[in-house]
Motif scaffolding. Structure first.
Motif, mmCIF file in Angstrom:
data_model
loop_
_atom_site.group_PDB
_atom_site.id
_atom_site.type_symbol
_atom_site.label_atom_id
_atom_site.label_comp_id
_atom_site.label_asym_id
_atom_site.label_seq_id
_atom_site.Cartn_x
_atom_site.Cartn_y
_atom_site.Cartn_z
ATOM 1 N N PHE A 71 -33.667 14.975 -19.678
ATOM 2 C CA PHE A 71 -32.750 13.867 -19.400
ATOM 3 C C PHE A 71 -31.932 14.144 -18.132
ATOM 4 C CE2 PHE A 71 -32.949 13.033 -24.159
ATOM 5 C CZ PHE A 71 -33.749 11.914 -24.010
ATOM 6 N N GLU A 72 -31.517 15.384 -17.956
ATOM 7 C CA GLU A 72 -30.733 15.731 -16.763
ATOM 8 C C GLU A 72 -31.576 15.601 -15.493
ATOM 9 O OE1 GLU A 72 -29.191 19.594 -17.703
ATOM 10 O OE2 GLU A 72 -27.374 18.775 -18.651
ATOM 11 N N LYS A 73 -32.853 15.923 -15.584
ATOM 12 C CA LYS A 73 -33.741 15.757 -14.421
ATOM 13 C C LYS A 73 -33.924 14.276 -14.097
ATOM 14 C CE LYS A 73 -36.280 20.099 -14.718
ATOM 15 N NZ LYS A 73 -37.530 20.800 -15.056
ATOM 16 N N ALA A 74 -34.023 13.446 -15.158
ATOM 17 C CA ALA A 74 -34.137 11.995 -14.934
ATOM 18 C C ALA A 74 -32.888 11.467 -14.239
ATOM 19 C CB ALA A 74 -34.356 11.284 -16.260
ATOM 20 N N LEU A 75 -31.729 11.943 -14.677
ATOM 21 C CA LEU A 75 -30.464 11.460 -14.113
ATOM 22 C C LEU A 75 -30.210 12.028 -12.715
ATOM 23 C CD1 LEU A 75 -28.327 11.612 -17.359
ATOM 24 C CD2 LEU A 75 -29.029 9.559 -16.119
ATOM 25 N N ALA A 76 -30.806 13.162 -12.406
ATOM 26 C CA ALA A 76 -30.690 13.699 -11.049
ATOM 27 C C ALA A 76 -31.442 12.812 -10.062
ATOM 28 C CB ALA A 76 -31.237 15.129 -11.004
ATOM 29 N N ILE A 77 -32.516 12.174 -10.559
ATOM 30 C CA ILE A 77 -33.302 11.262 -9.717
ATOM 31 C C ILE A 77 -32.622 9.896 -9.638
ATOM 32 C CG2 ILE A 77 -35.531 10.096 -9.470
ATOM 33 C CD1 ILE A 77 -36.708 12.479 -11.143
ATOM 34 N N LYS A 78 -32.147 9.393 -10.785
ATOM 35 C CA LYS A 78 -31.470 8.099 -10.840
ATOM 36 C C LYS A 78 -30.207 8.279 -11.694
ATOM 37 C CE LYS A 78 -32.289 3.189 -11.694
ATOM 38 N NZ LYS A 78 -33.266 2.160 -12.145
ATOM 39 N N PRO A 79 -29.059 8.501 -11.064
ATOM 40 C CA PRO A 79 -27.848 8.919 -11.780
ATOM 41 C C PRO A 79 -27.370 7.999 -12.905
ATOM 42 C CG PRO A 79 -27.594 9.275 -9.431
ATOM 43 C CD PRO A 79 -28.879 8.536 -9.607
ATOM 44 N N TYR A 80 -27.587 6.700 -12.805
ATOM 45 C CA TYR A 80 -27.075 5.796 -13.835
ATOM 46 C C TYR A 80 -28.199 5.142 -14.634
ATOM 47 C CZ TYR A 80 -22.701 6.540 -11.418
ATOM 48 O OH TYR A 80 -21.612 7.137 -10.848
ATOM 49 N N PHE A 81 -29.268 5.866 -14.819
ATOM 50 C CA PHE A 81 -30.395 5.371 -15.604
ATOM 51 C C PHE A 81 -29.984 5.370 -17.080
ATOM 52 C CE2 PHE A 81 -35.008 6.266 -17.069
ATOM 53 C CZ PHE A 81 -35.251 4.905 -17.204
ATOM 54 N N LYS A 82 -29.749 4.161 -17.610
ATOM 55 C CA LYS A 82 -29.121 4.028 -18.923
ATOM 56 C C LYS A 82 -29.917 4.688 -20.048
ATOM 57 C CE LYS A 82 -27.061 0.666 -22.078
ATOM 58 N NZ LYS A 82 -25.855 1.492 -22.244
ATOM 59 N N GLU A 83 -31.234 4.520 -20.011
ATOM 60 C CA GLU A 83 -32.060 5.110 -21.071
ATOM 61 C C GLU A 83 -31.864 6.618 -21.138
ATOM 62 O OE1 GLU A 83 -36.717 6.030 -21.510
ATOM 63 O OE2 GLU A 83 -36.289 3.890 -21.277
ATOM 64 N N ALA A 84 -31.851 7.259 -19.969
ATOM 65 C CA ALA A 84 -31.668 8.711 -19.933
ATOM 66 C C ALA A 84 -30.241 9.099 -20.293
ATOM 67 C CB ALA A 84 -32.028 9.242 -18.548
ATOM 68 N N MET A 85 -29.251 8.304 -19.860
ATOM 69 C CA MET A 85 -27.859 8.584 -20.217
ATOM 70 C C MET A 85 -27.678 8.570 -21.731
ATOM 71 S SD MET A 85 -25.950 6.282 -17.292
ATOM 72 C CE MET A 85 -24.302 6.545 -17.970
ATOM 73 N N ASN A 86 -28.249 7.560 -22.371
ATOM 74 C CA ASN A 86 -28.141 7.463 -23.821
ATOM 75 C C ASN A 86 -28.885 8.599 -24.511
ATOM 76 O OD1 ASN A 86 -26.647 5.109 -23.588
ATOM 77 N ND2 ASN A 86 -28.409 3.760 -23.818
ATOM 78 N N GLY A 87 -30.051 8.949 -23.969
ATOM 79 C CA GLY A 87 -30.819 10.050 -24.536
ATOM 80 C C GLY A 87 -30.077 11.368 -24.432
ATOM 81 N N LEU A 88 -29.421 11.586 -23.300
ATOM 82 C CA LEU A 88 -28.652 12.814 -23.113
ATOM 83 C C LEU A 88 -27.500 12.884 -24.111
ATOM 84 C CD1 LEU A 88 -28.293 15.395 -21.463
ATOM 85 C CD2 LEU A 88 -26.873 14.085 -19.861
#
Length: 281
Positions: free
Chosen positions: A143-160
């Protein structure tokens, strides 16, 4: 897209008769198009069996119909012929999640995150799979790698947040997340056809169950699938030689022919209208 919009509208007003009527009519029209599309691609496969796109399109169609197990089978056939794009892996892993085949999807997502390391969707999906397998450290990392690519990616934020034990309300429509959210608390509705397909996959020698599936398919005018089930049994002479099998094969053939003729009449009528309209213009 109309079906999706009507579904959202029904969530806001479940008892609105106009919304429910529109949803039913639009869904029926869409599903009819999907079944016709499936038949078209199956005919293409008969001519070009090694063309991957036909298997893919059938898999996508069954996914849209909500026939998750059949969709998975067709995606599996597609993946044997072609290396999929990230978009198709996202769709495929949604299907696997709905079928509770998380272990099957995990190595696929791991390989694709390595192959496409800048795709935040793959990292996020991989994070959910690791989370569902209770591998929280791996999930947090994904999830942190996803957010490093797109900081406000909601799906990854919620997953984290989930991986770190924080509660939240998930508002994005995502069939893969539906598995993770509902499988532990509620029992998903399973339609008879899906149930019979699932049971037959475990026990393909259950002839009575296969005939039951055929009857259910015929109720819903899924004649081609019913015919396919008969073809599965046909090599067994003990079954193919019975009156029950022969009568059922005759019934399905008659219904198929009738359905095709009706569709041809409708299409010719529509084509005639288009030609007349074009001449008038």
């Amino acid at each position: 897209m109309a079906v999706y919009d009507f579904r959202l509208a029904r969530k806001l007003q479940p008892d609105n008769s106009e919304i429910n009527k529109n949803l039913t009519e639009t869904t029926d029209a869409w599903y009819k198009l999907l079944y016709n599309k499936i038949e078209g691609h199956k005919r293409e496969i008969a001519i070009y069996p090694h063309k991957p796109v036909n298997y893919l399109e059938i898999g996508k169609s069954y996914k849209n119909l909500g026939n998750w197990l059949i969709a998975e089978d067709w995606y599996d056939k597609y993946l044997l012929l072609e290396e999929a794009s990230p978009d198709e892996i996202i769709r495929y892993t949604e299907i696997l999640a709905r079928n509770n085949h998380i272990l099957k999807g995990e190595p696929i997502l791991k390989r694709y995150t390595e192959k496409f390391p800048t795709d935040q969707r793959l990292w996020s999906r991989y994070g959910y799979y690791e989370l569902w397998l209770q591998k929280k450290k791996n999930a947090i990392d994904a999830f942190e790698k996803a957010l490093a690519i797109k900081p406000y990616f909601k799906e990854a934020m919620n997953g984290l947040d989930l991986a770190k034990g924080k509660g939240y309300i998930y508002t994005v429509i995502d069939t893969s997340y539906s598995y993770g959210k509902t499988s532990r608390t509620t029992k998903l509705r399973e339609y008879p056809i899906d149930k019979y397909y699932r049971l037959l996959k475990k026990n393909p020698q259950d002839i009575e169950l296969r005939f039951t599936l055929i009857d259910e398919l015929l109720k819903h005018k899924r004649f081609e699938e019913a015919h396919e089930q008969l073809l599965v049994m046909q090599p067994d002479e003990k079954i193919a030689g019975t009156d029950r099998f022969k009568n059922k094969l005759d019934d399905v053939s008659i219904l198929q022919d009738s359905s095709y003729k009706d569709n041809i009449k409708i299409m010719l009528k529509n084509l005639k209208k288009i030609i007349i309209t074009g001449m008038q213009l």
